[in-house]
Enzyme design. Structure first.
Site: not given
Ligand code: NAD
Length: 388
Positions: A138, A184, A188, A252, A330
């Site tokens: 992230t 978090y 990470k 916020v 929050y």
């Molecule tokens: P999301 O929450 O939509 O997707 C994460 C998925 O992981 C979910 O479907 C959840 O069910 C699955 N999951 C979580 N724990 C699990 C487990 N123990 N076993 C099996 N499945 C599990 O989030 P996202 O936005 O798709 O993000 C994906 C990744 O990208 C994450 O690592 C997040 O930290 C990183 N990220 C995303 C953003 C963004 O802008 N969307 C920003 C920074 C970091």
């Protein structure tokens, strides 16, 4: 549709591979699955606890890509099938995480376990079995900018040297331990360091992705419709929920934090380049964001209000926003990054990738989706008489 003669950035033919995608049922996973199935010949082993967001790709069995995606419902915390699935694939992509800011200070243990402890076996199995890993980290690992520690009126705050975030030179600046918001980012950061060390000491082939606020359709949930009524999703879904209900958008601490937003479909292009150009992506950490789409959260709220009024045909509220304190919204232990602008040098040099979609355009397509998907359902819940 999948073609047989696709080439990589150096003109070499791309061989079809099998990808073990952990967290495939989430926001990013659902878009990545769609892209891979529609535009490449690769196979996906899709792992997640949920599959609602990829149902349209799994059923019916007559879909043209049915033999290229297999869903495995499993929790990586405790499932002995994980190593076998990683072994079956050429590449593992780990997206699984708790990644909603409302959880970082209220469920810090779950946040740390999910983002560090649960990711450990994935790294270990990839390293031991000589499998390539693309791990999702992230932009929060940068924490606060150097400029945020300068006096408020310092002209240096406008100098990019004090705020641009660079993968290979910027420090990671977090708040004190009692500000649990940083649980978090810290988890990470540690998993990034572990992956990097596995690369250095044991030869793990890895790529780390640092997303900078990727947004678009299917992000999170609308409380009370496809998620818990008391749940607090990330900012896009929070603001969408208020717009759908004709309620003011909650800012916020005045919404002064600055963020740059990138359209999910642009960002997924970057991930596909990483997948298909391992010799250019291995050993690198990539910022993936859009430095040209930077706004304060207050400006985002104002723009979303205008765009939603346009796509829904409903007039905007006279007072579209309301201020709330971070403690009220929050809870205890919240803190925030002031500003997040990605440096693009490394991703430009290695993969030639640049984002294309303006903030207005990405909000237009995203809010059109939100309106079509949720407006009727929200209207019904509002119309329902509350039981006494
Ligand atoms: P999301 O929450 O939509 O997707 C994460 C998925 O992981 C979910 O479907 C959840 O069910 C699955 N999951 C979580 N724990 C699990 C487990 N123990 N076993 C099996 N499945 C599990 O989030 P996202 O936005 O798709 O993000 C994906 C990744 O990208 C994450 O690592 C997040 O930290 C990183 N990220 C995303 C953003 C963004 O802008 N969307 C920003 C920074 C970091």
């Amino acid at each position: 549709m999948a073609t047989g003669n696709r080439v990589d950035l150096d003109g070499r033919p791309i061989k079809p591979i099998t990808i073990c995608m952990i967290g495939a049922g989430g926001f990013i996973g659902s878009h990545l699955c769609e892209k891979l199935l529609l535009e490449t010949p690769h196979k996906i082993l899709a792992l997640d606890v949920y599959n609602d967001k990829i149902k349209h790709l799994l059923e019916p069995a007559s879909l043209p890509w049915a033999d290229r995606i297999q869903f495995h419902r499993l929790n990586i915390k405790h499932d002995s099938r994980l190593e076998g699935l990683i072994k079956m694939a050429d590449l593992t992509i780990n997206l699984a995480a708790i990644c909603t800011p409302a959880d970082y200070n209220t469920r810090p243990l779950d946040t740390i376990y999910s983002n560090f402890i649960d990711a450990l076996p994935v790294v270990k199995y990839c390293s031991e079995n000589n499998k390539r890993l693309i791990h999702f980290s992230t932009c929060e690992v940068y924490g606060k900018t150097i400029g945020s520690f300068l006096p408020k009126d310092s002209p240096l705050r406008q100098d990019p040297a004090y705020y641009i975030l660079k993968e290979d030179t910027s420090p990671c600046i977090f708040g004190p331990i009692e500000k649990q918001r940083w649980s978090y980012a810290c988890a990470k950061q540690l998993i990034e360091r572990l992956i990097y060390a596995e690369g250095a000491e044991n030869g793990l082939e890895f790529t780390i992705v640092r997303p900078f606020n990727w947004i678009g359709p299917r992000m999170d949930f609308i409380p009370g419709i496809d998620g818990p009524s008391e749940g607090v999703p990330r900012v896009l879904a929070c603001f969408s929920n208020a717009l759908l209900r004709s309620e003011p958008l909650k800012l916020v601490d005045g919404g002064q934090s600055q963020r740059s937003f990138v359209y999910i479909k642009d960002a997924i292009e970057a991930v596909l380049l990483m997948i298909e150009n391992p010799h250019r992506a291995n050993g690198h950490i990539f910022n993936v964001g859009n430095p040209y789409n930077e706004v304060t959260v207050k400006q985002l709220a104002e723009m979303m209000t205008k765009v939603y009024s346009e796509v829904s045909g409903e007039p905007a509220l006279e007072a579209p926003t309301v201020d709330v304190s971070s403690k009220e919204f929050y809870g205890e232990g919240y803190d925030d990054s002031d500003k997040r602008v990605p440096d693009m040098t490394i991703i430009n040099r290695q993969l030639g990738w640049n984002p294309k979609t303006s903030l207005w355009d990405l909000l237009e397509s995203t809010l059109t989706y939100q309106h079509k998907t949720y407006a009727e359902a929200v209207k019904k819940t509002i119309a329902k008489p509350t039981s006494s």
